[in-house]
Design an enzyme around this catalytic site. Structure first.
Site, PDB file in Angstrom:
ATOM      1  N   GLU A 130      -6.604  -1.296  -7.147  1.00 60.51           N
ATOM      2  CA  GLU A 130      -5.752  -0.382  -7.903  1.00 60.51           C
ATOM      3  C   GLU A 130      -4.656  -1.236  -8.547  1.00 60.51           C
ATOM      4  O   GLU A 130      -3.894  -1.902  -7.849  1.00 60.51           O
ATOM      5  CB  GLU A 130      -5.124   0.663  -6.968  1.00 60.51           C
ATOM      6  CG  GLU A 130      -6.146   1.624  -6.361  1.00 60.51           C
ATOM      7  CD  GLU A 130      -5.523   2.658  -5.425  1.00 60.51           C
ATOM      8  OE1 GLU A 130      -5.879   3.838  -5.521  1.00 60.51           O
ATOM      9  OE2 GLU A 130      -4.683   2.277  -4.576  1.00 60.51           O
ATOM     10  N   ASN A 137      -5.287   6.191  -1.164  1.00 60.25           N
ATOM     11  CA  ASN A 137      -4.597   6.584   0.063  1.00 60.25           C
ATOM     12  C   ASN A 137      -4.024   7.990  -0.031  1.00 60.25           C
ATOM     13  O   ASN A 137      -3.738   8.620   0.973  1.00 60.25           O
ATOM     14  CB  ASN A 137      -3.482   5.595   0.397  1.00 60.25           C
ATOM     15  CG  ASN A 137      -4.056   4.366   1.081  1.00 60.25           C
ATOM     16  OD1 ASN A 137      -5.192   4.384   1.558  1.00 60.25           O
ATOM     17  ND2 ASN A 137      -3.290   3.288   1.118  1.00 60.25           N
ATOM     18  N   HIS A 195      -3.354  -3.481  -5.671  1.00 60.97           N
ATOM     19  CA  HIS A 195      -3.635  -2.972  -4.328  1.00 60.97           C
ATOM     20  C   HIS A 195      -5.099  -3.220  -3.997  1.00 60.97           C
ATOM     21  O   HIS A 195      -5.987  -2.535  -4.509  1.00 60.97           O
ATOM     22  CB  HIS A 195      -3.277  -1.479  -4.238  1.00 60.97           C
ATOM     23  CG  HIS A 195      -3.474  -0.904  -2.889  1.00 60.97           C
ATOM     24  ND1 HIS A 195      -4.016   0.336  -2.655  1.00 60.97           N
ATOM     25  CD2 HIS A 195      -3.204  -1.418  -1.657  1.00 60.97           C
ATOM     26  CE1 HIS A 195      -4.070   0.560  -1.354  1.00 60.97           C
ATOM     27  NE2 HIS A 195      -3.585  -0.491  -0.729  1.00 60.97           N
ATOM     28  N   SER A 225       0.818  -1.210   0.000  1.00 61.44           N
ATOM     29  CA  SER A 225       0.000   0.000   0.000  1.00 61.44           C
ATOM     30  C   SER A 225       0.852   1.260   0.000  1.00 61.44           C
ATOM     31  O   SER A 225       0.363   2.321  -0.388  1.00 61.44           O
ATOM     32  CB  SER A 225      -0.976   0.046   1.174  1.00 61.44           C
ATOM     33  OG  SER A 225      -0.638  -0.818   2.189  1.00 61.44           O
TER      34      SER A 225
HETATM   35  P1  NAD Z   1      -0.472  -9.289   7.971  1.00 60.17           P
HETATM   36  O1  NAD Z   1       0.570  -9.014   8.985  1.00 60.17           O
HETATM   37  O2  NAD Z   1      -1.846  -9.571   8.397  1.00 60.17           O
HETATM   38  O3  NAD Z   1       0.015 -10.536   7.085  1.00 60.17           O
HETATM   39  C1  NAD Z   1       1.331 -10.715   6.628  1.00 60.17           C
HETATM   40  C2  NAD Z   1       1.607 -12.207   6.589  1.00 60.17           C
HETATM   41  O4  NAD Z   1       2.866 -12.407   5.955  1.00 60.17           O
HETATM   42  C3  NAD Z   1       1.712 -12.842   7.973  1.00 60.17           C
HETATM   43  O5  NAD Z   1       0.851 -13.947   8.047  1.00 60.17           O
HETATM   44  C4  NAD Z   1       3.176 -13.275   8.080  1.00 60.17           C
HETATM   45  O6  NAD Z   1       3.327 -14.480   8.792  1.00 60.17           O
HETATM   46  C5  NAD Z   1       3.533 -13.457   6.643  1.00 60.17           C
HETATM   47  N1  NAD Z   1       4.963 -13.361   6.352  1.00 60.17           N
HETATM   48  C6  NAD Z   1       5.932 -12.700   7.022  1.00 60.17           C
HETATM   49  N2  NAD Z   1       7.112 -12.836   6.372  1.00 60.17           N
HETATM   50  C7  NAD Z   1       6.874 -13.603   5.289  1.00 60.17           C
HETATM   51  C8  NAD Z   1       7.686 -14.116   4.253  1.00 60.17           C
HETATM   52  N3  NAD Z   1       8.983 -13.832   4.172  1.00 60.17           N
HETATM   53  N4  NAD Z   1       7.112 -14.896   3.317  1.00 60.17           N
HETATM   54  C9  NAD Z   1       5.803 -15.191   3.371  1.00 60.17           C
HETATM   55  N5  NAD Z   1       4.974 -14.734   4.332  1.00 60.17           N
HETATM   56  C10 NAD Z   1       5.508 -13.939   5.282  1.00 60.17           C
HETATM   57  O7  NAD Z   1      -0.405  -8.067   6.951  1.00 60.17           O
HETATM   58  P2  NAD Z   1      -1.552  -7.583   5.967  1.00 60.17           P
HETATM   59  O8  NAD Z   1      -2.382  -6.557   6.641  1.00 60.17           O
HETATM   60  O9  NAD Z   1      -2.193  -8.755   5.339  1.00 60.17           O
HETATM   61  O10 NAD Z   1      -0.681  -6.804   4.879  1.00 60.17           O
HETATM   62  C11 NAD Z   1       0.012  -7.469   3.867  1.00 60.17           C
HETATM   63  C12 NAD Z   1       0.345  -6.508   2.760  1.00 60.17           C
HETATM   64  O11 NAD Z   1      -0.856  -5.944   2.240  1.00 60.17           O
HETATM   65  C13 NAD Z   1       1.202  -5.329   3.175  1.00 60.17           C
HETATM   66  O12 NAD Z   1       2.067  -5.005   2.122  1.00 60.17           O
HETATM   67  C14 NAD Z   1       0.183  -4.223   3.400  1.00 60.17           C
HETATM   68  O13 NAD Z   1       0.728  -2.933   3.228  1.00 60.17           O
HETATM   69  C15 NAD Z   1      -0.796  -4.528   2.298  1.00 60.17           C
HETATM   70  N6  NAD Z   1      -2.158  -4.003   2.518  1.00 60.17           N
HETATM   71  C16 NAD Z   1      -2.751  -4.091   3.729  1.00 60.17           C
HETATM   72  C17 NAD Z   1      -4.048  -3.626   3.882  1.00 60.17           C
HETATM   73  C18 NAD Z   1      -4.745  -3.717   5.214  1.00 60.17           C
HETATM   74  O14 NAD Z   1      -5.733  -2.995   5.412  1.00 60.17           O
HETATM   75  N7  NAD Z   1      -4.322  -4.582   6.112  1.00 60.17           N
HETATM   76  C19 NAD Z   1      -4.733  -3.062   2.797  1.00 60.17           C
HETATM   77  C20 NAD Z   1      -4.095  -3.015   1.554  1.00 60.17           C
HETATM   78  C21 NAD Z   1      -2.800  -3.484   1.425  1.00 60.17           C
END
Ligand code: NAD
Length: 526
Positions: A148, A186, A136, A115
């Site tokens: 996106e 965003n 995204h 993001s």
């Molecule tokens: P999260 O912490 O819930 O999930 C991340 C997962 O990745 C965890 O389960 C973790 O164990 C795993 N992980 C850690 N290192 C790893 C690796 N090397 N290989 C594989 N898996 C690994 O995070 P999230 O909220 O799901 O966010 C994930 C991505 O999505 C980020 O880039 C975030 O910016 C983006 N994002 C988040 C949101 C939101 O609202 N949460 C919205 C849009 C985009």
């Protein structure tokens, strides 16, 4: 390009957290096969339970056979697409993309769900950055319709087109965005929070009044403070900080100390039970009676109105409430309304009105591009002048009023009663530059105009993204068309004059549209 067939397509998803499992669920709903990779056993387990529960609820339990929760990235050698949703850490993402690039067949597109990071920079870790783009999603990913699709500096056209088809096959509405800080949603949403925080910090109004004005007058689904509580104050602050840092201190994105302090004291919103409001929301024992606006009967007097576009809908409102609208000072009016933008006209009108009208006839003047302190300075009895927001009075059930510096005893109560009788709930704030909704909406439109000018996306795309991504009732550029580009420009110039800050400078593109007379979203071209 051939149509994507989910039945024969396997999606590789990296990270089984909030977003990864949500994307996996969307993929299973739409008939894809999924390999969901995570390094943490608990994360895989939680994702499995989450998928099972949601699929069962929809009677699609058998689709669980199509997902493999894996701890070995090598099994991505046979997937047809990759979406990475690992933690928001450039090092982790670059390392993952280098491995994916080596593992996956060279024709397979690789997408990141980042993001805030740059897709171009993540792609630089691969031997072929052309195969990398962004997808995204919004949380919850299985529900929200927008994706996106980010075009990195090197993303090949064919890869971008495949990611767009993938998003459509996942049941989403894709919008293509250039790889720039915050992409569309965003970025363009920043003033919604930033301006509300500044209004609060300046003591213009309390949290609830600002939320009620934005919800009631602007028809936003949630006011800025309620929404920040839902998103999480820490997440919202991090988004603001990231924009501020990525742009090396652009003043429009400067984080607010109120938010920073709330994070320091762990008042993070709903998730900690305390944010701008407290949760579960406590109902007062005896809720204050919400005044019910009572529309009037016809033929109850006159309203004197002068309006030049700064109060669209005022005549409809007042005549609907039973007053006869006139711009002639003959019979004594019940109320006089000046919804005029041009200073010279206001300067002439106000002293003339106070000379003609008895002292108990309220004189209202729109205050979106001029403070009440300034307008009332042109009168002998400045305490007579009441400010109001004429631009957003048409739709809502409320009216935003501003008290003059020294208001006469009892005048406020009399005006409250009058407004209720005219079908509007009065909400008072201090005399604050560009009020609440004109300020927030003008800054949203300005941000969208900057984004169009910088080639982030075109006007229609930006509006669609804002309506789908954050459920705005109108896109910021539709709003600008509705209010008029000239008026938005005047509001911004007023803000810039009052604060003397770069933050409020009008976008060059907005100035150009004002000059060329652009008046519709299709006319807002770069
Ligand atoms: P999260 O912490 O819930 O999930 C991340 C997962 O990745 C965890 O389960 C973790 O164990 C795993 N992980 C850690 N290192 C790893 C690796 N090397 N290989 C594989 N898996 C690994 O995070 P999230 O909220 O799901 O966010 C994930 C991505 O999505 C980020 O880039 C975030 O910016 C983006 N994002 C988040 C949101 C939101 O609202 N949460 C919205 C849009 C985009």
């Amino acid at each position: 390009m051939t149509e994507l067939d989910p039945a024969t397509t396997t999606l590789g998803i990296v990270g089984a957290g909030t977003m990864g499992s949500g994307i996996a669920l969307a993929a299973l709903y739409h008939g894809f096969s999924v390999r969901l990779y995570d390094v943490v056993e608990d994360a895989r387990q939680n994702a499995s339970t989450y998928l099972q529960n949601h699929l069962d609820r929809k009677g699609l339990g058998d689709r669980l056979d199509r997902v493999a929760l894996i701890d070995d990235l090598d099994r991505f050698s046979e997937v047809d697409f990759v979406i990475e949703a690992a933690p928001e850490d450039l090092g982790i993402k670059q390392e993952l993309f280098a491995r994916l690039d080596a593992l996956c067949r060279p024709t397979i597109p690789l997408a990141t769900n980042t993001s805030t990071l740059s897709v171009t920079v993540i792609a630089a870790a691969t031997s072929n950055p052309g195969r990398v783009g962004g997808m995204h999603f919004f949380n919850p990913a299985a529900v929200l319709p927008l994706v996106e699709v980010i075009e990195g500096a090197d993303t090949e056209a064919e890869v971008l087109a495949s990611l767009v088809s993938l998003a459509s096959a996942l049941g989403k509405t894709p919008v293509v965005v250039r790889d720039t800080p915050g992409f569309i949603v965003n970025r363009v949403a920043r003033p919604f929070y930033g301006e509300a925080l500044r209004l609060l910090g300046e003591g213009a109004a309390d949290v609830e009044t600002i939320d009620r004005l934005v919800e009631g007058g602007g028809r936003f689904r949630m006011g800025p403070f309620r929404l920040m509580d839902l998103i999480g104050i820490d997440i919202n602050l991090a988004a603001m900080q990231s924009m501020y840092e990525q742009t090396f201190g652009e003043p429009r994105y400067r984080p607010h100390w109120i938010q920073a302090r709330m994070v320091q004291q762990s008042a993070l919103g709903r998730k900690t039970g305390r944010g701008f409001y407290t949760y579960p929301e406590t109902q007062p024992e005896k809720p204050a009676p919400e005044p019910e606006p009572k529309p009037r009967q016809a033929g109850r007097g006159n309203a004197f109105i002068v309006e030049d576009g700064w109060g669209p809908g005022i005549r409809d409102w007042l005549s609907g409430a039973g007053l006869t609208c006139t711009d002639q000072l003959g019979e004594r009016p019940e109320i006089a309304v000046v919804a005029v933008g041009e200073a010279e006209q206001v300067r002439q009108l106000l002293p003339a009105l106070e000379a003609e009208l008895e002292a108990d006839v309220p004189i209202l003047c729109q205050a979106a591009n001029r403070s009440i302190a300034e307008s009332s300075g042109w009168m002998h009895s400045p305490e007579r002048l009441i400010g109001f927001d004429g631009l957003f009075v048409a739709d809502g059930a409320m009216i935003h009023l501003v008290a003059p510096p020294r208001m006469a005893q009892g005048a406020r109560e009399r005006l409250d009663t009058m407004m209720l009788n005219l079908g509007r709930v009065p909400l008072w704030t201090k005399d604050s530059p560009a009020l609440v909704l004109p300020r927030i909406v003008a800054m949203l439109a300005n941000e969208a105009a900057f984004a169009v000018g910088e080639g982030v996306a075109d006007a229609r795309t930006i509006d669609r993204a804002m309506r789908l991504g954050v459920s705005y009732p109108l896109g910021p550029l539709e709003w600008m068309a509705k209010l008029g580009v000239e008026r938005v420009l005047h509001i911004l110039e007023h803000l810039q004059r009052e604060y003397g800050e770069e933050r409020y400078r009008p976008a060059p593109m907005l100035r150009r549209w004002a000059r060329t007379g652009a008046s519709s979203v299709d006319g807002f071209i770069a």
